[in-house]
Design an enzyme around this catalytic site. Sequence first.
Site, mmCIF file in Angstrom:
data_model
loop_
_atom_site.group_PDB
_atom_site.id
_atom_site.type_symbol
_atom_site.label_atom_id
_atom_site.label_comp_id
_atom_site.label_asym_id
_atom_site.label_seq_id
_atom_site.Cartn_x
_atom_site.Cartn_y
_atom_site.Cartn_z
ATOM 1 N N GLY A 14 0.752 -1.263 0.022
ATOM 2 C CA GLY A 14 0.008 -0.159 0.029
ATOM 3 C C GLY A 14 0.894 1.244 0.026
ATOM 4 O O GLY A 14 0.346 2.402 0.488
ATOM 5 N N MET A 92 -4.429 -7.235 -6.645
ATOM 6 C CA MET A 92 -3.821 -8.112 -7.403
ATOM 7 C C MET A 92 -4.737 -9.363 -8.031
ATOM 8 O O MET A 92 -4.614 -10.404 -8.185
ATOM 9 C CB MET A 92 -2.916 -8.960 -6.688
ATOM 10 C CG MET A 92 -1.794 -8.153 -6.339
ATOM 11 S SD MET A 92 -0.838 -7.132 -7.763
ATOM 12 C CE MET A 92 0.043 -8.890 -8.168
ATOM 13 N N ASN A 109 -6.028 2.352 -12.766
ATOM 14 C CA ASN A 109 -5.169 1.469 -12.105
ATOM 15 C C ASN A 109 -3.816 2.047 -12.483
ATOM 16 O O ASN A 109 -3.665 2.825 -13.525
ATOM 17 C CB ASN A 109 -5.413 -0.018 -13.112
ATOM 18 C CG ASN A 109 -4.565 -0.843 -12.341
ATOM 19 O OD1 ASN A 109 -4.302 -1.192 -11.444
ATOM 20 N ND2 ASN A 109 -3.820 -1.756 -13.619
ATOM 21 N N HIS A 111 0.091 0.688 -13.186
ATOM 22 C CA HIS A 111 0.860 -0.654 -13.674
ATOM 23 C C HIS A 111 2.339 -0.246 -13.787
ATOM 24 O O HIS A 111 2.717 1.017 -14.363
ATOM 25 C CB HIS A 111 0.165 -1.034 -14.850
ATOM 26 C CG HIS A 111 0.898 -2.222 -15.291
ATOM 27 N ND1 HIS A 111 0.651 -3.477 -14.634
ATOM 28 C CD2 HIS A 111 1.795 -2.666 -16.115
ATOM 29 C CE1 HIS A 111 1.403 -4.335 -15.228
ATOM 30 N NE2 HIS A 111 2.174 -3.678 -16.034
HETATM 31 C C1 GRF Z 1 2.725 -1.162 -7.503
HETATM 32 O O1 GRF Z 1 4.037 -1.353 -8.211
HETATM 33 C C2 GRF Z 1 1.777 -0.878 -8.794
HETATM 34 O O2 GRF Z 1 2.189 -0.479 -9.954
HETATM 35 C C3 GRF Z 1 1.231 -2.481 -8.840
HETATM 36 O O3 GRF Z 1 1.316 -3.032 -7.775
HETATM 37 C C4 GRF Z 1 2.440 -2.402 -7.107
HETATM 38 C C5 GRF Z 1 1.667 -1.921 -5.348
HETATM 39 O O4 GRF Z 1 2.776 -1.433 -4.745
HETATM 40 N N1 GRF Z 1 -0.011 -2.667 -9.534
HETATM 41 P P1 GRF Z 1 2.056 -0.990 -3.357
HETATM 42 O O5 GRF Z 1 1.133 -1.820 -2.642
HETATM 43 O O6 GRF Z 1 1.154 0.347 -3.592
HETATM 44 O O7 GRF Z 1 3.486 -0.631 -2.711
#
Ligand code: GRF
Length: 203
Positions: A14, A92, A109, A111
């Site tokens: 997060g 996810m 989203n 990515h």
């Molecule tokens: C990020 O790299 C995002 O691009 C991908 O998942 C990761 C999440 O990281 N979809 P976090 O939980 O916000 O640290």
Amino acid sequence: MQPYRIAVMASGSGSNFQAIVDQVQKGKLDVSIELLVCDRPNAFVVERAREAKVPVFVFNPKEYESREAYETLVLKELQDRQIDLVVMAGYMRIITNVLVEPFFGRMINIHPSLLPSFPGVRAVEQAVDYGVKQTGVTVHFVDGGLDSGPIIAQRAVEIHEHETADSLTERIHAAEHVLLPQVVRWLREGRVSIDGRRVSVRL
Ligand code: GRF
């Protein structure tokens, strides 16, 4: 301006959720974070939300017979709170039309690659293994496909000699933490319009 109500969906650490919280707390992003939706009860993002006093809707997908079943509950949570924008930040799971249709154009989203290169899981590792010299970050609207919706913004990140996925992930995260709150701000300010696959931002 009317309040702008956002929900974040996340499954892991997060840090992107935190980046939005930080901007709001500093008074640099005028949105109200109404909800965190999380599919992993033990994810660190849940702790971050509690710390930030953001309500959490957490569920265990294994307790439902289908994606549609738990997404129907998520949809109700979002609608009850009159959410203007859903931000998927490390959520996810594949999502279905139960969520995509009602929120098309209001669900984004982030990515960790320059889409359409390296969609799906392990995008940072995919880029390192492929040997590209640049990768980056993409924020896009969510459609029914895998990381396939109209692109709002991208930032490039160089891949150095002898780069590892870990060192690259750090720089990708740093880029994400700037870009994601920025895009939320643009949406909040009504600067973004979609025309088919093409998205324009009035700066
Ligand atoms: C990020 O790299 C995002 O691009 C991908 O998942 C990761 C999440 O990281 N979809 P976090 O939980 O916000 O640290």
